[in-house]
Design a protein around this motif. Structure first.
Motif, PDB file in Angstrom:
ATOM      1  N   UNK A   1       0.825  -1.207   0.000  1.00  0.00           N
ATOM      2  CA  UNK A   1       0.000   0.000   0.000  1.00  0.00           C
ATOM      3  C   UNK A   1       0.862   1.260   0.000  1.00  0.00           C
ATOM      4  N   UNK A   2       1.939   1.251   0.778  1.00  0.00           N
ATOM      5  CA  UNK A   2       2.823   2.417   0.839  1.00  0.00           C
ATOM      6  C   UNK A   2       3.523   2.635  -0.497  1.00  0.00           C
ATOM      7  N   UNK A   3       3.996   1.543  -1.106  1.00  0.00           N
ATOM      8  CA  UNK A   3       4.666   1.663  -2.405  1.00  0.00           C
ATOM      9  C   UNK A   3       3.695   2.153  -3.473  1.00  0.00           C
ATOM     10  N   UNK A   4       2.473   1.656  -3.456  1.00  0.00           N
ATOM     11  CA  UNK A   4       1.469   2.085  -4.432  1.00  0.00           C
ATOM     12  C   UNK A   4       1.138   3.572  -4.256  1.00  0.00           C
ATOM     13  N   UNK A   5       1.166   4.047  -3.028  1.00  0.00           N
ATOM     14  CA  UNK A   5       0.888   5.466  -2.772  1.00  0.00           C
ATOM     15  C   UNK A   5       2.021   6.369  -3.244  1.00  0.00           C
ATOM     16  N   UNK A   6       3.213   5.786  -3.468  1.00  0.00           N
ATOM     17  CA  UNK A   6       4.321   6.564  -4.001  1.00  0.00           C
ATOM     18  C   UNK A   6       5.408   6.929  -3.019  1.00  0.00           C
ATOM     19  N   UNK A   7       5.472   6.231  -1.872  1.00  0.00           N
ATOM     20  CA  UNK A   7       6.572   6.526  -0.950  1.00  0.00           C
ATOM     21  C   UNK A   7       7.904   6.208  -1.630  1.00  0.00           C
ATOM     22  N   UNK A   8       8.948   6.893  -1.201  1.00  0.00           N
ATOM     23  CA  UNK A   8      10.257   6.752  -1.842  1.00  0.00           C
ATOM     24  C   UNK A   8      11.024   5.539  -1.317  1.00  0.00           C
ATOM     25  N   UNK A   9      10.983   5.345   0.002  1.00  0.00           N
ATOM     26  CA  UNK A   9      11.692   4.213   0.597  1.00  0.00           C
ATOM     27  C   UNK A   9      10.798   3.472   1.575  1.00  0.00           C
ATOM     28  N   UNK A  10      10.984   2.161   1.621  1.00  0.00           N
ATOM     29  CA  UNK A  10      10.373   1.315   2.641  1.00  0.00           C
ATOM     30  C   UNK A  10      11.448   0.967   3.652  1.00  0.00           C
ATOM     31  N   UNK A  11      11.177   1.269   4.913  1.00  0.00           N
ATOM     32  CA  UNK A  11      12.125   0.978   5.992  1.00  0.00           C
ATOM     33  C   UNK A  11      11.732  -0.346   6.645  1.00  0.00           C
ATOM     34  N   UNK A  12      12.659  -1.254   6.752  1.00  0.00           N
ATOM     35  CA  UNK A  12      12.520  -2.588   7.349  1.00  0.00           C
ATOM     36  C   UNK A  12      12.051  -3.626   6.323  1.00  0.00           C
ATOM     37  N   UNK A  13      10.806  -3.578   5.898  1.00  0.00           N
ATOM     38  CA  UNK A  13      10.320  -4.505   4.871  1.00  0.00           C
ATOM     39  C   UNK A  13      10.282  -5.957   5.289  1.00  0.00           C
ATOM     40  N   UNK A  14      10.016  -6.216   6.543  1.00  0.00           N
ATOM     41  CA  UNK A  14      10.159  -7.548   7.117  1.00  0.00           C
ATOM     42  C   UNK A  14       9.451  -8.647   6.339  1.00  0.00           C
ATOM     43  N   UNK A  15       8.191  -8.444   6.034  1.00  0.00           N
ATOM     44  CA  UNK A  15       7.388  -9.508   5.422  1.00  0.00           C
ATOM     45  C   UNK A  15       7.210  -9.304   3.922  1.00  0.00           C
ATOM     46  N   UNK A  16       8.135  -8.624   3.272  1.00  0.00           N
ATOM     47  CA  UNK A  16       8.033  -8.393   1.840  1.00  0.00           C
ATOM     48  C   UNK A  16       7.814  -9.714   1.103  1.00  0.00           C
ATOM     49  N   UNK A  17       6.810  -9.725   0.202  1.00  0.00           N
ATOM     50  CA  UNK A  17       6.545 -10.918  -0.600  1.00  0.00           C
ATOM     51  C   UNK A  17       6.549 -10.523  -2.075  1.00  0.00           C
ATOM     52  N   UNK A  18       6.244 -11.496  -2.949  1.00  0.00           N
ATOM     53  CA  UNK A  18       6.338 -11.250  -4.385  1.00  0.00           C
ATOM     54  C   UNK A  18       5.421 -10.123  -4.835  1.00  0.00           C
ATOM     55  N   UNK A  19       4.219 -10.068  -4.299  1.00  0.00           N
ATOM     56  CA  UNK A  19       3.269  -9.035  -4.702  1.00  0.00           C
ATOM     57  C   UNK A  19       3.733  -7.658  -4.254  1.00  0.00           C
ATOM     58  N   UNK A  20       4.181  -7.545  -2.998  1.00  0.00           N
ATOM     59  CA  UNK A  20       4.696  -6.264  -2.513  1.00  0.00           C
ATOM     60  C   UNK A  20       5.956  -5.872  -3.278  1.00  0.00           C
ATOM     61  N   UNK A  21       6.817  -6.860  -3.545  1.00  0.00           N
ATOM     62  CA  UNK A  21       8.038  -6.601  -4.296  1.00  0.00           C
ATOM     63  C   UNK A  21       7.753  -6.096  -5.698  1.00  0.00           C
ATOM     64  N   UNK A  22       6.727  -6.660  -6.353  1.00  0.00           N
ATOM     65  CA  UNK A  22       6.373  -6.227  -7.703  1.00  0.00           C
ATOM     66  C   UNK A  22       5.933  -4.760  -7.697  1.00  0.00           C
ATOM     67  N   UNK A  23       5.096  -4.382  -6.726  1.00  0.00           N
ATOM     68  CA  UNK A  23       4.631  -3.002  -6.658  1.00  0.00           C
ATOM     69  C   UNK A  23       5.804  -2.058  -6.356  1.00  0.00           C
ATOM     70  N   UNK A  24       6.705  -2.468  -5.474  1.00  0.00           N
ATOM     71  CA  UNK A  24       7.884  -1.651  -5.195  1.00  0.00           C
ATOM     72  C   UNK A  24       8.726  -1.477  -6.455  1.00  0.00           C
ATOM     73  N   UNK A  25       8.962  -2.562  -7.157  1.00  0.00           N
ATOM     74  CA  UNK A  25       9.781  -2.491  -8.368  1.00  0.00           C
ATOM     75  C   UNK A  25       9.136  -1.591  -9.421  1.00  0.00           C
TER      76      UNK A  25
END
Length: 423
Positions: A257-281
Motif C-alpha cells: 500500500x505504501x509503495x502504491x501510494x508513491x513513498x520513496x523508501x520502505x524501511x525494514x520490509x520484514x514480510x516483503x513478498x512477491x506481490x509487494x516486491x512487484x509493486x515496489x519495483x
C-alpha cells in the motif's frame, strides 16, 4: 607545512584547518567509487571543504597546507546510513519518555552524532527524533562545525495514526495525551496538514509509520495503519513541497500500500513478498532493510529488557529478518544501506555490511549501497557518495580493501566530514 597523522593525539576537531585552508592527503590506495577498483598511492587535495584533485603518487605539500599521511590505508568515500535515530539509545524502558526532558535528548543526539562520525558515517538520514527540533538543531550545529558529527538529513518527528507506532502509547490515558506527538492524524486532510507542519519546522523529508511497529507498546499486529486515501494525501502533499516520504513498514500488504501510494523508501520490509516486491519495483520504491536493528533486539530477548507485548512481536519477526535482502533481490527491488541505529548502540552501524553480505549481496554491492546508492536516495549524488573534484570532502580511511572484504569497514581509522577531521 603541518603534518597530521592518525597517531597525533593533539589534532582535535576544533584544531583542524579552517575551511579556507588546504589539506593534502597522502593515501596508500584510493577507491573513488564503489564501481571502480583501488588505485596505487595517491594524493587528494582538499580546499574549503571540497575535493580539488586526486592524482597518482605522493605529491609535494604546498607551503602553509596541512598534510595527512596515510600510506598504509585505503581511502574511500564516507559512508551513508539512511536510517538512524540520533536522539535515542537502546532501552526497553518505554516510560523514559515520561521522565526525560527534551534537553536530555539533545545531549544524547550530540553524543551519538560524534560516535557515528567516528565510525565512518559522514552522512545520516535521521528518521524520527524524540523531541521537537532536536535533529534540526543538531543539523545546523554539525554543518557549522560547532559540534563534530555527520551531515544530517532529518524528518524531524514521525507522522503516525492516532495510537499507532510513532504515537505515544503504553501509559494511562491522561499521560498518553500529555506526551502525544502532535504528529498523529486521522483522515486525508489532517494528514496533509501534518506534512505541511513537518515542512514548516524544517523537515528534509517526511517519515511515516505505514504499519504497526515492533518496539511500540501497542500489540495490534504489523499490517497497514493508514488508509489508502491518507497515505496518498501524505505523499502528494510531500511531493508538492519537494519532499520525499520514507515509510516504516513491516507487513506485506502495508508495504504494498505504501509503495502504491508513491513513498520513496520502505524501511525494514520484514514480510516483503512477491506481490509487494512487484509493486515496489514498478514504482521505483527502494528498500532500506535495517538488519542491524533485528540483530540488536534479538540479543535482548528473554532478559526482561522488553515488555511482554514487545517481546512477543520480536519473536514473531525474527525468523523473517535474515531473508529480507534475499527476498528483495529475488523480486528485483533496489536495496540501500540503513541500520536503525538507536535500536542498537550507535557506532556499530557498519555491522550491517556483514548482514547484507549474508543476505546474498557482494562486497561491492554492499559498499555501493552505503555510498553511491545511498547518495542517490537522498538526492545528493553530485555531492557525496564518491570521491571526485568538486565533491564534498567526506572521506574515510581503513586498513584493507572493502571491495574484497567489506567487514574492514567495521574499523575506521580516520574520518573527514566536509573537510573537517573528526577526532
Amino acid at each position: 607545512m603541518r603534518i597530521i597523522s592518525k597517531l597525533v593525539a593533539g589534532a582535535a576537531f576544533i584544531a583542524t584547518p579552517a575551511l579556507a585552508d588546504t589539506t593534502i592527503i597522502h593515501a596508500g590506495s584510493v577507491i573513488t567509487d564503489a564501481s571502480g577498483n583501488p588505485s596505487g598511492p595517491a594524493t587528494i587535495t582538499v580546499t574549503d571543504g571540497k575535493i580539488v584533485s586526486i592524482v597518482d603518487g605522493f605529491q609535494p605539500t604546498p607551503e602553509g597546507a596541512a598534510m595527512i599521511h596515510l600510506p598504509e590505508h585505503t581511502v574511500l568515500p564516507g559512508l551513508i546510513d539512511l536510517h538512524t535515530h540520533l536522539s535515542g539509545d537502546p532501552s526497553g524502558e518505554f516510560w523514559r519518555s515520561a521522565v526525560n526532558p527534551p534537553e536530555w535528548s539533545t545531549l544524547v543526539a550530540a553524543k551519538n552524532a560524534h560516535v557515528t562520525a567516528k565510525a565512518g558515517f559522514t552522512t545520516v538520514r535521521d528518521l524520527g527524533s524524540r523531541s521537537d527540533q532536536v535533529t534540526q538543531s543538531l543539523r545546523m550545529a554539525t554543518a557549522d562545525g560547532m559540534l563534530p558529527g555527520p551531515r544530517i538529513v532529518t524528518s524531524g518527528r514521525t507522522i503516525a495514526i492516532v495510537g499507532g507506532h510513532g504515537d505515544t502509547n503504553g501509559f494511562r490515558r491522561e499521560v498518553n495525551d500529555a506526551l502525544g506527538t502532535s504528529f498523529a492524524c486521522t483522515g486525508a486532510v489532517q494528514c496533509a496538514e501534518m506534512v505541511r507542519t513537518a515542512s514548516k519546522y524544517g523537515a528534509d523529508l517526511i517519515k511515516i509509520t505505514a504499519t504497526g511497529g515492533v518496539l511500540s507498546q501497542q500489540g495490534r499486529g504489523l499490517e497497514a495503519h493508514f488508509s489508502d486515501a491518507e497515505m496518498k494525501a501524505i505523499v502528494d502533499t510531500a511531493n508538492s513541497l519537494g519532499l520525499k516520504v520514507a515509510a516504516h513498514a513491516h507487513g506485506a500488504r502495508g508495504i504494498e500500500a505504501a509503495a502504491r501510494a508513491g513513498v520513496h523508501t520502505i524501511e525494514h520490509g520484514t514480510y516483503i513478498d512477491a506481490q509487494a516486491g512487484r509493486v515496489m519495483r514498478e514504482n521505483g520504491t527502494i528498500l532500506v532493510p535495517t538488519l542491524m536493528a533485528f540483530q540488536g533486539i534479538k540479543e535482548n530477548l528473554g532478559t526482561g529488557f522488553y515488555t511482554p507485548v514487545v517481546e512477543e512481536k520480536i519473536r514473531a519477526v525474527g525468523p523473517y529478518a535474515e531473508s529480507i535482502v534475499e527476498r528483495a533481490s529475488e523480486y528485483g527491488v533496489k536495496v540501500a544501506f540503513g541500520t536503525d541505529a538507536g535500536v542498537f548502540p550507535h557506532g556499530q552501524n557498519a555491522g550491517e555490511f556483514a548482514l547484507m553480505r549474508k543476505g546474498g549481496m557482494t562486497d561491492r554491492q554492499a559498499l555501493a549501497s552505503a555510498t553511491s546508492v545511498a547518495a542517490e536516495v537522498i538526492g545528493m549524488e553530485k555531492e557525496i557518495g564518491r570521491l571526485a573534484p568538486g565533491y564534498s570532502a567526506d572521506i574515510i580511511a581503513v586498513e584493507g580493501n572493502p571491495l574484497s572484504d567489506v567487514a574492514v569497514l567495521e574499523k575506521v581509522d580516520w574520518v573527514m566530514v566536509r573537510g573537517r577531521v573528526i577526532e
